[in-house]
Structure formats: C-alpha cells, structure tokens
Design a protein around this motif. Sequence first.
Motif, PDB file in Angstrom:
ATOM      1  N   ILE A  14       0.848  -1.191   0.000  1.00 57.78           N
ATOM      2  CA  ILE A  14       0.000   0.000   0.000  1.00 57.78           C
ATOM      3  C   ILE A  14       0.890   1.249   0.000  1.00 57.78           C
TER       4      ILE A  14
ATOM      5  N   ASP B 146     -11.774   2.514   3.859  1.00 55.62           N
ATOM      6  CA  ASP B 146     -11.033   2.418   2.609  1.00 55.62           C
ATOM      7  C   ASP B 146     -10.765   0.940   2.291  1.00 55.62           C
TER       8      ASP B 146
ATOM      9  N   ARG C 235      -8.754  -0.501   0.250  1.00 58.60           N
ATOM     10  CA  ARG C 235      -7.340  -0.868   0.116  1.00 58.60           C
ATOM     11  C   ARG C 235      -6.708  -1.110   1.485  1.00 58.60           C
TER      12      ARG C 235
ATOM     13  N   ILE D  77      -8.070  -4.593   2.691  1.00 59.83           N
ATOM     14  CA  ILE D  77      -7.378  -5.690   2.007  1.00 59.83           C
ATOM     15  C   ILE D  77      -5.964  -5.849   2.542  1.00 59.83           C
ATOM     16  N   ALA D  78      -5.250  -4.736   2.714  1.00 58.92           N
ATOM     17  CA  ALA D  78      -3.864  -4.799   3.204  1.00 58.92           C
ATOM     18  C   ALA D  78      -3.796  -5.344   4.624  1.00 58.92           C
TER      19      ALA D  78
END
Length: 161
Positions: free
Chosen positions: A83, A145, A147, A150-151
């Motif tokens: 990220i 968010d 992202r 997921i991270a």
Amino acid sequence: RGRLNITPVNLSRATRELERRNLARTIRPGRDGGIEFSFDKKRIWDKASPVFVSPVRSRIRVKAKVNDAVKSGITALAEYSDIVDNDFMTFALPASAAKKIPTTKIRRYGGDIVESWRYDPRLLNDGRGIVDPLSLCISLNGASDPRIQIATERLLEKTLW
C-alpha cells in the motif's frame, strides 16, 4: 513480564477473561502456570476481535518529527505491505509521552500525525521502529477504505496463520 511491565494482577485478569470467553484454559495454576489456547490462531482472532479496543486514544498533528515515536497507521501498513503511504506520516507514542509534546510543535492542520496509544507501542516493535502487526490491524479496524481493509487482511494472514 519485565519488559512489558505486566503486573501479576493484570496477567491473572487476562487469563480469567480468556477462560471466560472459552478461548483458553489454565494448564498449571499458580506462579509458574501456563495456558493452553482452545483453537488455532485464526479462530482465536476471529472470536476475540469483536471485543478488541483500538490502542489509539487520540491523534494530533505536528510540524516536526517527534523523538522515540514509532511508525503506525498507514505509514506502518505501507512498510508491511504494498500500500502507498499518505503524503504525511503517522507515528505512535504512549499517551504519557504524547502529552509531553510541546505546544509549539502542534499544528491544527497539515503536518504528520502522532497517535496517543493506550500502551507503549515501542515495547512490541521488532526494532525497525514500526508498531507490531497485530496492534496495527486492531488500530485500523473499521477503516472504510477498501485498500486498507485488504492490506490489513493480508497482513493478518502473513502474521497469524
């Protein structure tokens, strides 16, 4: 116990809470006792996560780097994953140290972020100046968010199982 400054009373409370939630059981009571977890790491995390409390008490903006702070937030997640970090950095300090930041360093807008943590995030870091992965995931829990979601999921997969 010594490095983390955990008192025997707090350790006993934590053990009782794990037993109350059927996540672990005492295998040797007393001073030299131990516990045995009831499930694998992923199930323990999944069962315990609804009661996790973010280590972050508050956040302030600063205009200059704060000594002894460790990377946290998106800055730490960027170190652990692919990220991209924000335009500003995020750091963590125990609440007692964050209170001592001089008002001359504090900004209302812009600058880096310093998070005031419930415990000393420097004690669990791996020497690279980054908060530990599990505390990081708890601190970012509930991020909207995708992202970040997921991270953090990928970081947990690498860390736990």
